[in-house]
Enzyme design. Sequence first.
Site, PDB file in Angstrom:
ATOM      1  N   ARG A  86     -10.485   0.410   7.961  1.00  0.00           N
ATOM      2  CA  ARG A  86      -9.951  -0.928   8.180  1.00  0.00           C
ATOM      3  C   ARG A  86     -10.946  -1.863   8.850  1.00  0.00           C
ATOM      4  O   ARG A  86     -10.646  -3.038   9.047  1.00  0.00           O
ATOM      5  CB  ARG A  86      -8.769  -0.769   9.119  1.00  0.00           C
ATOM      6  CG  ARG A  86      -7.491  -1.341   8.627  1.00  0.00           C
ATOM      7  CD  ARG A  86      -6.443  -0.839   9.596  1.00  0.00           C
ATOM      8  NE  ARG A  86      -5.275  -1.604   9.575  1.00  0.00           N
ATOM      9  CZ  ARG A  86      -4.134  -1.179   9.040  1.00  0.00           C
ATOM     10  NH1 ARG A  86      -4.065  -0.024   8.426  1.00  0.00           N
ATOM     11  NH2 ARG A  86      -3.079  -1.926   9.113  1.00  0.00           N
ATOM     12  N   ARG A 113      11.632  -5.546   5.046  1.00  0.00           N
ATOM     13  CA  ARG A 113      11.318  -4.130   4.814  1.00  0.00           C
ATOM     14  C   ARG A 113      12.147  -3.200   5.707  1.00  0.00           C
ATOM     15  O   ARG A 113      12.416  -3.480   6.862  1.00  0.00           O
ATOM     16  CB  ARG A 113       9.834  -3.873   5.089  1.00  0.00           C
ATOM     17  CG  ARG A 113       9.506  -2.368   5.026  1.00  0.00           C
ATOM     18  CD  ARG A 113       8.053  -2.106   5.049  1.00  0.00           C
ATOM     19  NE  ARG A 113       7.415  -2.565   6.264  1.00  0.00           N
ATOM     20  CZ  ARG A 113       6.112  -2.491   6.474  1.00  0.00           C
ATOM     21  NH1 ARG A 113       5.328  -1.979   5.546  1.00  0.00           N
ATOM     22  NH2 ARG A 113       5.597  -2.916   7.596  1.00  0.00           N
ATOM     23  N   LYS A 168       0.838  -1.212   0.000  1.00  0.00           N
ATOM     24  CA  LYS A 168       0.000   0.000   0.000  1.00  0.00           C
ATOM     25  C   LYS A 168       0.873   1.263   0.000  1.00  0.00           C
ATOM     26  O   LYS A 168       0.662   2.175  -0.787  1.00  0.00           O
ATOM     27  CB  LYS A 168      -0.936   0.024   1.224  1.00  0.00           C
ATOM     28  CG  LYS A 168      -1.863  -1.173   1.309  1.00  0.00           C
ATOM     29  CD  LYS A 168      -2.788  -1.102   2.504  1.00  0.00           C
ATOM     30  CE  LYS A 168      -2.114  -1.180   3.854  1.00  0.00           C
ATOM     31  NZ  LYS A 168      -1.515  -2.491   4.170  1.00  0.00           N
ATOM     32  N   ARG A 185      10.877  -1.547  11.024  1.00  0.00           N
ATOM     33  CA  ARG A 185       9.733  -1.205  11.875  1.00  0.00           C
ATOM     34  C   ARG A 185       9.617  -2.218  13.014  1.00  0.00           C
ATOM     35  O   ARG A 185       9.750  -3.408  12.778  1.00  0.00           O
ATOM     36  CB  ARG A 185       8.451  -1.222  11.026  1.00  0.00           C
ATOM     37  CG  ARG A 185       7.911   0.164  10.763  1.00  0.00           C
ATOM     38  CD  ARG A 185       6.826   0.162   9.752  1.00  0.00           C
ATOM     39  NE  ARG A 185       5.635  -0.616  10.135  1.00  0.00           N
ATOM     40  CZ  ARG A 185       4.516  -0.624   9.436  1.00  0.00           C
ATOM     41  NH1 ARG A 185       4.431   0.093   8.334  1.00  0.00           N
ATOM     42  NH2 ARG A 185       3.479  -1.329   9.811  1.00  0.00           N
TER      43      ARG A 185
HETATM   44  P1  AP5 Z   1       4.778  -1.611   1.907  1.00  0.00           P
HETATM   45  O1  AP5 Z   1       4.484  -0.725   0.747  1.00  0.00           O
HETATM   46  O2  AP5 Z   1       5.477  -1.021   3.084  1.00  0.00           O
HETATM   47  O3  AP5 Z   1       3.444  -2.383   2.387  1.00  0.00           O
HETATM   48  P2  AP5 Z   1       2.175  -1.857   3.197  1.00  0.00           P
HETATM   49  O4  AP5 Z   1       0.986  -2.515   2.543  1.00  0.00           O
HETATM   50  O5  AP5 Z   1       2.174  -0.374   3.303  1.00  0.00           O
HETATM   51  O6  AP5 Z   1       2.423  -2.577   4.598  1.00  0.00           O
HETATM   52  P3  AP5 Z   1       2.204  -2.030   6.087  1.00  0.00           P
HETATM   53  O7  AP5 Z   1       2.958  -2.986   6.965  1.00  0.00           O
HETATM   54  O8  AP5 Z   1       2.532  -0.584   6.192  1.00  0.00           O
HETATM   55  O9  AP5 Z   1       0.677  -2.250   6.288  1.00  0.00           O
HETATM   56  P4  AP5 Z   1      -0.074  -2.365   7.614  1.00  0.00           P
HETATM   57  O10 AP5 Z   1      -1.453  -2.276   7.102  1.00  0.00           O
HETATM   58  O11 AP5 Z   1       0.220  -3.573   8.415  1.00  0.00           O
HETATM   59  O12 AP5 Z   1       0.514  -1.204   8.534  1.00  0.00           O
HETATM   60  P5  AP5 Z   1       0.029   0.283   8.834  1.00  0.00           P
HETATM   61  O13 AP5 Z   1       1.224   1.117   8.942  1.00  0.00           O
HETATM   62  O14 AP5 Z   1      -1.070   0.681   7.925  1.00  0.00           O
HETATM   63  O15 AP5 Z   1       5.613  -2.855   1.310  1.00  0.00           O
HETATM   64  C1  AP5 Z   1       6.118  -3.863   2.164  1.00  0.00           C
HETATM   65  C2  AP5 Z   1       7.480  -4.376   1.636  1.00  0.00           C
HETATM   66  O16 AP5 Z   1       7.287  -5.044   0.399  1.00  0.00           O
HETATM   67  C3  AP5 Z   1       8.490  -3.257   1.355  1.00  0.00           C
HETATM   68  O17 AP5 Z   1       9.761  -3.688   1.747  1.00  0.00           O
HETATM   69  C4  AP5 Z   1       8.408  -3.042  -0.155  1.00  0.00           C
HETATM   70  O18 AP5 Z   1       9.649  -2.590  -0.688  1.00  0.00           O
HETATM   71  C5  AP5 Z   1       8.046  -4.439  -0.650  1.00  0.00           C
HETATM   72  N1  AP5 Z   1       7.164  -4.403  -1.816  1.00  0.00           N
HETATM   73  C6  AP5 Z   1       6.006  -3.680  -1.946  1.00  0.00           C
HETATM   74  N2  AP5 Z   1       5.418  -3.925  -3.134  1.00  0.00           N
HETATM   75  C7  AP5 Z   1       6.202  -4.875  -3.747  1.00  0.00           C
HETATM   76  C8  AP5 Z   1       6.103  -5.577  -4.997  1.00  0.00           C
HETATM   77  N3  AP5 Z   1       5.092  -5.409  -5.851  1.00  0.00           N
HETATM   78  N4  AP5 Z   1       7.077  -6.481  -5.299  1.00  0.00           N
HETATM   79  C9  AP5 Z   1       8.113  -6.685  -4.448  1.00  0.00           C
HETATM   80  N5  AP5 Z   1       8.267  -6.060  -3.265  1.00  0.00           N
HETATM   81  C10 AP5 Z   1       7.321  -5.169  -2.913  1.00  0.00           C
HETATM   82  O19 AP5 Z   1      -0.621   0.115  10.284  1.00  0.00           O
HETATM   83  C11 AP5 Z   1       0.172  -0.167  11.421  1.00  0.00           C
HETATM   84  C12 AP5 Z   1      -0.697  -0.234  12.667  1.00  0.00           C
HETATM   85  O20 AP5 Z   1      -1.371   1.030  12.897  1.00  0.00           O
HETATM   86  C13 AP5 Z   1      -1.825  -1.259  12.666  1.00  0.00           C
HETATM   87  O21 AP5 Z   1      -1.355  -2.539  12.998  1.00  0.00           O
HETATM   88  C14 AP5 Z   1      -2.765  -0.641  13.729  1.00  0.00           C
HETATM   89  O22 AP5 Z   1      -2.283  -0.910  15.026  1.00  0.00           O
HETATM   90  C15 AP5 Z   1      -2.661   0.846  13.479  1.00  0.00           C
HETATM   91  N6  AP5 Z   1      -3.680   1.363  12.533  1.00  0.00           N
HETATM   92  C16 AP5 Z   1      -3.424   1.910  11.292  1.00  0.00           C
HETATM   93  N7  AP5 Z   1      -4.572   2.255  10.671  1.00  0.00           N
HETATM   94  C17 AP5 Z   1      -5.587   1.930  11.529  1.00  0.00           C
HETATM   95  C18 AP5 Z   1      -7.011   2.015  11.432  1.00  0.00           C
HETATM   96  N8  AP5 Z   1      -7.632   2.516  10.352  1.00  0.00           N
HETATM   97  N9  AP5 Z   1      -7.742   1.576  12.487  1.00  0.00           N
HETATM   98  C19 AP5 Z   1      -7.155   1.079  13.593  1.00  0.00           C
HETATM   99  N10 AP5 Z   1      -5.801   0.950  13.741  1.00  0.00           N
HETATM  100  C20 AP5 Z   1      -5.025   1.370  12.718  1.00  0.00           C
HETATM  101 MG    MG Z   2       2.346   1.032   4.923  1.00  0.00          MG
END
Ligand code: AP5
Ligand code: MG
Length: 222
Positions: free
Chosen positions: A90, A129, A14, A162
Amino acid sequence: MLNIILIGAPGSGKGTAAGLFKVEWGMVHLSTGDLLRSEIKKGSELGRFAASFLESGRLLPDEVMMQIMAERIRQPDARQCGVLYDGFPRTLAQAEAFDRMLAEHRQRVDGALMLDVAEEVILSRLTARRVCQGCGAVYNAIDRRPRQEGVCDQCGGAVVQRPDDTQETVRRRIATYEHDTLPVIEHYGRQGVLLKVNPGRELSTVVPAIRAWAQGLLDRRE
Ligand code: AP5
Ligand code: MG
C-alpha cells in the site's frame, strides 16, 4: 503459482473481487485489513497496536506490515497455492520491500489489478457496506443483503457495519490512498504487470477482461 495484487481505493471492491476470483482461480485470498481486524478481535498484542490505526484510517508503519507479511507468506497455504493480495502493498516502500522478499523465494508479482472507481461511488458504497464478522464475506444494505437480516449466508456469522465506514474516516482513508498508494500503481505500471479496470456499477462487466488477463499471466508463467 501466481502472485496477484489487488489495488484500489477503499470501497473499490477489492474484497468483493477477491471473493469471486479466489474460488475460480483456486488461490489464497490474503487481505491485510481482514488479518488486522481478526487480531483486534482476538485482543492480541498486534491487535492492540493496530486498533487505533484502523479506527482513524491511518496506515500501520511499513516495518510492522513487512514483518507480518514475511511471516504470513511462509505459511503452507501461501506456498502451495497462488496468492491474491488485497490491500498490500500500500506504499512504495512496501512494494519495493515486497519485490525483494518475493525474489528471495524466487518469485515475483505476476500481476497487479487496479479497480478504478470514482470517489462519489466509493462514499455511497462504504456507508452501505456490511461485512461478516466470521468469514469476512461482503454485503451491502442496498442490493446485496444476506438472506436473513444480520446473518451470513456462507457461515452463519454476524453481519455488521465496519467501524471505519463512517463518512469522516472514509474521507481520511481516501486521502491516505491518494497520497501513499497511487505511487504503488505507477510502480507496477513501470514493471508492465498492471491492468486497470473500472467496475462501475457491476463487477460482472469487467470480469471477462480480468479473466483474459489472468489467463495471459498463467500462460506466461508456464
Ligand atoms: P469491498 O469489496 O468491501 O471493497 P474493498 O475495496 O475491499 O474496501 P475496503 O474498505 O476493505 O478497503 P480498504 O482498503 O479501505 O480497507 P482494508 O480492510 O484493506 O466493497 C465495498 C462495498 O461496495 C461493498 O458493500 C460491496 O458490496 C460493494 N461493491 C463492491 N463492488 C461493487 C460493484 N462493482 N458494484 C456495486 N457495488 C459493489 O484496510 C483497513 C485498514 O487496515 C487500513 O485503513 C489500514 O489502517 C490497515 N491496513 C491494511 N493494509 C495495510 C497495509 N498494507 N499497510 C498499512 N496499513 C494497512
Ligand atoms: Mg476489503
